[in-house]
Design an enzyme around this catalytic site. Structure first.
Site, PDB file in Angstrom:
ATOM      1  N   LYS A 191      25.965  35.264  59.032  1.00 20.64           N
ATOM      2  CA  LYS A 191      25.817  36.330  58.034  1.00 20.64           C
ATOM      3  C   LYS A 191      25.975  35.648  56.670  1.00 20.64           C
ATOM      4  CE  LYS A 191      27.411  39.304  55.301  1.00 20.64           C
ATOM      5  NZ  LYS A 191      26.818  39.300  53.938  1.00 20.64           N
ATOM      6  N   GLU A 218      38.694  30.129  55.479  1.00 17.26           N
ATOM      7  CA  GLU A 218      38.788  29.243  54.315  1.00 17.26           C
ATOM      8  C   GLU A 218      38.693  30.158  53.099  1.00 17.26           C
ATOM      9  OE1 GLU A 218      38.432  27.524  51.262  1.00 17.26           O
ATOM     10  OE2 GLU A 218      36.382  26.929  51.751  1.00 17.26           O
ATOM     11  N   CYS A 232      36.283  27.427  45.252  1.00 19.52           N
ATOM     12  CA  CYS A 232      37.659  27.655  45.727  1.00 19.52           C
ATOM     13  C   CYS A 232      38.570  26.482  45.395  1.00 19.52           C
ATOM     14  CB  CYS A 232      37.655  27.942  47.218  1.00 19.52           C
ATOM     15  SG  CYS A 232      36.716  26.739  48.153  1.00 19.52           S
ATOM     16  N   GLU A 238      43.143  34.017  41.127  1.00 14.02           N
ATOM     17  CA  GLU A 238      41.901  33.240  41.184  1.00 14.02           C
ATOM     18  C   GLU A 238      40.845  33.944  40.337  1.00 14.02           C
ATOM     19  OE1 GLU A 238      39.603  33.040  44.911  1.00 14.02           O
ATOM     20  OE2 GLU A 238      39.405  30.904  44.504  1.00 14.02           O
TER      21      GLU A 238
HETATM   22  P1  NDP Z   1      33.779  38.180  49.747  1.00  9.89           P
HETATM   23  O1  NDP Z   1      34.979  37.629  50.416  1.00  9.89           O
HETATM   24  O2  NDP Z   1      33.609  39.656  49.670  1.00  9.89           O
HETATM   25  O3  NDP Z   1      32.435  37.612  50.445  1.00  9.89           O
HETATM   26  C1  NDP Z   1      32.359  36.497  51.285  1.00  9.89           C
HETATM   27  C2  NDP Z   1      31.513  36.844  52.508  1.00  9.89           C
HETATM   28  O4  NDP Z   1      32.157  37.867  53.260  1.00  9.89           O
HETATM   29  C3  NDP Z   1      30.139  37.403  52.166  1.00  9.89           C
HETATM   30  O5  NDP Z   1      29.203  36.978  53.124  1.00  9.89           O
HETATM   31  C4  NDP Z   1      30.370  38.892  52.270  1.00  9.89           C
HETATM   32  O6  NDP Z   1      29.215  39.655  52.461  1.00  9.89           O
HETATM   33  C5  NDP Z   1      31.264  38.962  53.465  1.00  9.89           C
HETATM   34  N1  NDP Z   1      32.026  40.208  53.565  1.00  9.89           N
HETATM   35  C6  NDP Z   1      32.334  41.084  52.576  1.00  9.89           C
HETATM   36  N2  NDP Z   1      33.070  42.116  53.079  1.00  9.89           N
HETATM   37  C7  NDP Z   1      33.219  41.867  54.399  1.00  9.89           C
HETATM   38  C8  NDP Z   1      33.882  42.561  55.454  1.00  9.89           C
HETATM   39  N3  NDP Z   1      34.538  43.684  55.243  1.00  9.89           N
HETATM   40  N4  NDP Z   1      33.845  42.019  56.688  1.00  9.89           N
HETATM   41  C9  NDP Z   1      33.212  40.857  56.919  1.00  9.89           C
HETATM   42  N5  NDP Z   1      32.543  40.169  55.959  1.00  9.89           N
HETATM   43  C10 NDP Z   1      32.566  40.660  54.710  1.00  9.89           C
HETATM   44  O7  NDP Z   1      33.691  37.576  48.321  1.00  9.89           O
HETATM   45  P2  NDP Z   1      32.932  38.189  47.041  1.00  9.89           P
HETATM   46  O8  NDP Z   1      31.537  37.772  47.138  1.00  9.89           O
HETATM   47  O9  NDP Z   1      33.195  39.647  46.894  1.00  9.89           O
HETATM   48  O10 NDP Z   1      33.715  37.442  45.887  1.00  9.89           O
HETATM   49  C11 NDP Z   1      34.977  37.980  45.467  1.00  9.89           C
HETATM   50  C12 NDP Z   1      35.959  36.867  45.249  1.00  9.89           C
HETATM   51  O11 NDP Z   1      36.159  36.156  46.468  1.00  9.89           O
HETATM   52  C13 NDP Z   1      35.528  35.805  44.274  1.00  9.89           C
HETATM   53  O12 NDP Z   1      35.738  36.187  42.964  1.00  9.89           O
HETATM   54  C14 NDP Z   1      36.409  34.659  44.708  1.00  9.89           C
HETATM   55  O13 NDP Z   1      37.693  34.830  44.160  1.00  9.89           O
HETATM   56  C15 NDP Z   1      36.468  34.806  46.208  1.00  9.89           C
HETATM   57  N6  NDP Z   1      35.491  33.936  46.897  1.00  9.89           N
HETATM   58  C16 NDP Z   1      35.949  32.786  47.403  1.00  9.89           C
HETATM   59  C17 NDP Z   1      35.073  31.902  47.985  1.00  9.89           C
HETATM   60  C18 NDP Z   1      35.566  30.597  48.506  1.00  9.89           C
HETATM   61  O14 NDP Z   1      34.830  29.608  48.443  1.00  9.89           O
HETATM   62  N7  NDP Z   1      36.759  30.547  49.080  1.00  9.89           N
HETATM   63  C19 NDP Z   1      33.641  32.174  48.074  1.00  9.89           C
HETATM   64  C20 NDP Z   1      33.260  33.482  47.582  1.00  9.89           C
HETATM   65  C21 NDP Z   1      34.179  34.308  46.997  1.00  9.89           C
HETATM   66  P3  NDP Z   1      28.471  40.317  51.202  1.00  9.89           P
HETATM   67  O15 NDP Z   1      27.944  39.182  50.407  1.00  9.89           O
HETATM   68  O16 NDP Z   1      27.425  41.119  51.781  1.00  9.89           O
HETATM   69  O17 NDP Z   1      29.504  41.115  50.455  1.00  9.89           O
END
Ligand code: NDP
Length: 498
Positions: free
Chosen positions: A190, A266, A301, A400
Site C-alpha cells: 500500500k 519504522e 525521519c 517532529e
Molecule cells: P501516515 O503515518 O499517515 O502515512 C504513512 C502511511 O500509512 C501511508 O501509506 C498512509 O496512507 C498509511 N496510513 C494512514 N492511515 C493509516 C491507517 N489508519 N492504517 C494503516 N495505514 C495508514 O503519515 P502522513 O502521511 O499523514 O504524515 C504525517 C506525519 O507522519 C509526518 O508529518 C511525519 O511526522 C510522519 N511521517 C513519518 C515518516 C517516516 O519516514 N518515519 C514518513 C511519513 C510521515 P495514506 O497516504 O493514504 O494516508
C-alpha cells in the site's frame, strides 16, 4: 552524468503513468471503479488519476498473495532462483533509473538530483544486496546429544502487508520489498496516497523480471481505508510500516483486534546533532549539519532537527551554517540546481508553517527563513528555517516537524548535552562530533538511538540495520541481514535417531 533542466522537463512531459492497481500480475481498476487525483506538490496541479482501492480490492490482493504463497511459486523456489529473479529486477530498475527518479520527483516534489543520485541508485543497490544475501545464509544445527538431531530453520512468514510513506517512495519500497521477497514471502503493498506511481511501475518491472503472479501486489488508495483493512485482515501474517508514530500505534491495535499479526514499525524522529566542545573543523560540521536537517526538505525521519551545540562553539558554527544554507536553493524539483523542493501537500505545508509560528510565539530567535516561498508557482514551498535560542520545552524542540526547520540548543557540560540529546520520546538517529576517540565511543553508547553517526550525518548503508529506539520503532529494522529475520518464522525440527 550532467543533468540539464530543459532535458529533464522534456522527459518528464513524455512520461507515461501506471495508474491502476496491480493484482495477481495484472493492472486492474479498483473494484468500485473509483479514482483519486494525485497532485504535483511543486505546482498544485493534477498529475494523474489513480485507482482508489477499498476493502474489496484488499481482499482480492490478499487472496492472490495467499494463493501464490500456498502454491509455492515463489516461497518454495530455491534460494538461487529467487536471487536470480531479484537481481534481474535490480537490473531492470537500473535500466529504467531515469524514469523511476522522475516519477518520485513529480509525485513527491523531491529534487531530481537527489532522485537520480540517491533514491533510485540506492533502490537498485538495495534489491541487489538482499538478492545476493539469499544464498549466503546458512541455518543451524543445535548442540544436542548424539541420539538427536535438531535443526533450527527459518521459513517465510506468508503474506505481508507493506505500508509505505511518501518521503522516499521507491527507496522505502525497496527497503521493505528487498528482504520480504528475498525470504520467500508474498506481499501486498500500500503506497502512500500521494506517491503511488513509482510503486506501480516497480510492480510491472518485477513481473518482467519473473516475480510470479500474485507474489507482489500493489493497491493504491486511502490509508485509513485500505491500510487499515490490510492490517486487520485475518489472512495477512505481518505488516511492515514506515510513517507516523500515531498510525504505527494504530497498527498495533489492528493486530491485537485481528490475528496478532507481526507488526514492524519504522516511525518518526526528533534527532539530535550533538556538537561537543572538542568538535573538529567547523566548516565541515556546518555542511554536515545543514545537510542533515534540510536534505529531502526535512521530510525525513532521520532529519537532525535539533542542533545541540556547546555554548563556546555555537556562534561560530551557526555563522558558518548560515553561509552554507545559502547554497540550499529552493525551487522546481525538476531543476537539477534545486536542493529544496516543496512540502508534500498543502496541509503538510500548513503544519510546518504552524510549527514555525509556534517557535516565534514561544520566544525562539528566528535567524533564517521562517515562511512560505514561491507561492506564485502554486507549489507548497517553505523556506529553510533556523531558530536559535530554543528552549527544550518548546514545541519546535520536542515535536517532529517533518520540514526544513532547525532548532538550536546550547549546553555547557558533556552530561548536559547527552541529557538534552536523549530528552525526547523518539530514538531513531543521532550524530555526535568530537575529536576524542574515547569520548566518541562513550557518547555513542550513551545516546539512545538506533543509529549513531560519529563526525558525520549518515543512515549507514545496505549492510547496517536501520530503525529506532523508544517511539521511533517497534520490533524490527530495515536493511541488512537483520531485516531478513523479521520476515521469517523460526522453526525447530527435533529428530529422534533410531
Ligand atoms: P501516515 O503515518 O499517515 O502515512 C504513512 C502511511 O500509512 C501511508 O501509506 C498512509 O496512507 C498509511 N496510513 C494512514 N492511515 C493509516 C491507517 N489508519 N492504517 C494503516 N495505514 C495508514 O503519515 P502522513 O502521511 O499523514 O504524515 C504525517 C506525519 O507522519 C509526518 O508529518 C511525519 O511526522 C510522519 N511521517 C513519518 C515518516 C517516516 O519516514 N518515519 C514518513 C511519513 C510521515 P495514506 O497516504 O493514504 O494516508
Amino acid at each position: 552524468m550532467k543533468l540539464e533542466y530543459s532535458d529533464v522537463k522534456k522527459t518528464a512531459a513524455k512520461l507515461k503513468f501506471r495508474t491502476k492497481a496491480f493484482i495477481h500480475g495484472k493492472f486492474v481498476n479498483a473494484a468500485s471503479g473509483k479514482t483519486y487525483v494525485s497532485l504535483n506538490p511543486a505546482t498544485g496541479q493534477p498529475i494523474a488519476e489513480i485507482a482508489s482501492c477499498d476493502g474489496a480490492d484488499v481482499d482480492l490482493a490478499v487472496k492472490a498473495a495467499r494463493h501464490s504463497f500456498e502454491q509455492g511459486v515463489w516461497s518454495k523456489r530455491s534460494p538461487a532462483e529467487r536471487k536470480h529473479v531479484l537481481l534481474k529486477l535490480a537490473d531492470l530498475l537500473e535500466k529504467n533509473l531515469a524514469e523511476i527518479a522522475l516519477l518520485d520527483c513529480l509525485d513527491a516534489g523531491k529534487p531530481i538530483t537527489d532522485c537520480v543520485t540517491i533514491d533510485a541508485p540506492d533502490t537498485v543497490h538495495c534489491f541487489r544486496w538482499h538478492a545476493e544475501a539469499i544464498d549466503k545464509e546458512y541455518e543451524k544445527v543445535a548442540p544436542t546429544s548424539p541420539g538427536n538431531v535438531a535443526m533450527i530453520v527459518r521459513e517465510p512468514l506468508g503474506v505481508i502487508g507493506a505500508i509505505l510513506p511518501w518521503n522516499f517512495p521507491i527507496q522505502m519500497g525497496a527497503w521493505k520489498l528487498g528482504p520480504i521477497l528475498a525470504t520467500g514471502n508474498s506481499v501486498v503493498v500500500k503506497p502512500a496516497r500521494q506517491t503511488s506511481l513509482s510503486a506501480l511501475r516497480l510492480a510491472e518491472l518485477a513481473a518482467e523480471a519473473g516475480i510470479p503472479e500474485g507474489v507482489l501486489n500493489v493497491i493504491p488508495g486511502n490509508g485509513s481505508v485500505i491500510g487499515a483493512a490490510l492490517c486487520k485482515h485475518l489472512d495477512v501474517d505481518a505488516a511492515a510500516f514506515t510513517g507516523s508514530t500515531e498510525v504505527g500505534r494504530q497498527l498495533l491495535h489492528y493486530s491485537a483486534e485481528s490475528n496478532l499479526k507481526r507488526i514492524v514499525l519504522e516511525l518518526g524522529g526528533k534527532n539530535p546533532q550533538l556538537v561537543l566542545e572538542d568538535a573538529g573543523d567547523l566548516d565541515y560540521i556546518a555542511r554536515q549539519a545543514v545537510n542533515c536537517v534540510f536534505w529531502n526538505m526535512g521530510e525525513n525521519c532521520s532529519s537532525g532537527s535539533r542542533l545541540i551545540v556547546h555554548r563556546k562553539l555555537k556562534d561560530k558554527l551557526l555563522a558558518r551554517m548560515l553561509e552554507v544554507a545559502k547554497e540550499w536553493i529552493v525551487g522546481d524539483p525538476l531543476d537539477p540546481a534545486t536542493k529544496v523542493g516543496p512540502m508534500i501537500e498543502e496541509s503538510h505545508m500548513n503544519t510546518v508553517l504552524g510549527y514555525i509560528e509556534s517557535g516565534k510565539s514561544e520566544g525562539a530567535k528566528l535567524v533564517l527563513g521562517g515562511g512560505r516561498t514561491l507561492k506564485k508557482t502554486g507549489g507548497f514551498f517553505v523556506e529553510p528555517t533556523i531558530f536559535d535560542e530554543v528552549k527544550p520545552s518548546m514545541r519546535i524542540a520536542r515535536e517532529e516537524i517533518f520540514g526544513p526547520v532547525l532548532s538550536v540548543l546550547t549546553f555547557d557540560k558533556e552530561e548536559e548535552g547527552i541529557a538534552l540529546a536523549n530528552d525526547t520520546t523518539y530514538g531513531l538517529t543521532a550524530s555526535v562530533y568530537t575529536q576524542d576517540l574515547s569520548r566518541a565511543h562513550r557518547v555513542a553508547r550513551a545516546l539512545r538511538a538506533g543509529t549513531v553517526s560519529v563526525n558525520c550525518f549518515s543512515e549507514g548503508d545496505a549492510t547496517t540495520p536501520f530503525g529506532g529506539f523508544k517511539q521511533s520503532g517497534f520490533f524490527g529494522r530495515d536493511k541488512s541481514i537483520f531485516a531478513h529475520y523479521q520476515y521469517t518464522e523460526l522453526k525447530t525440527v527435533w529428530m529422534q535417531l533410531a
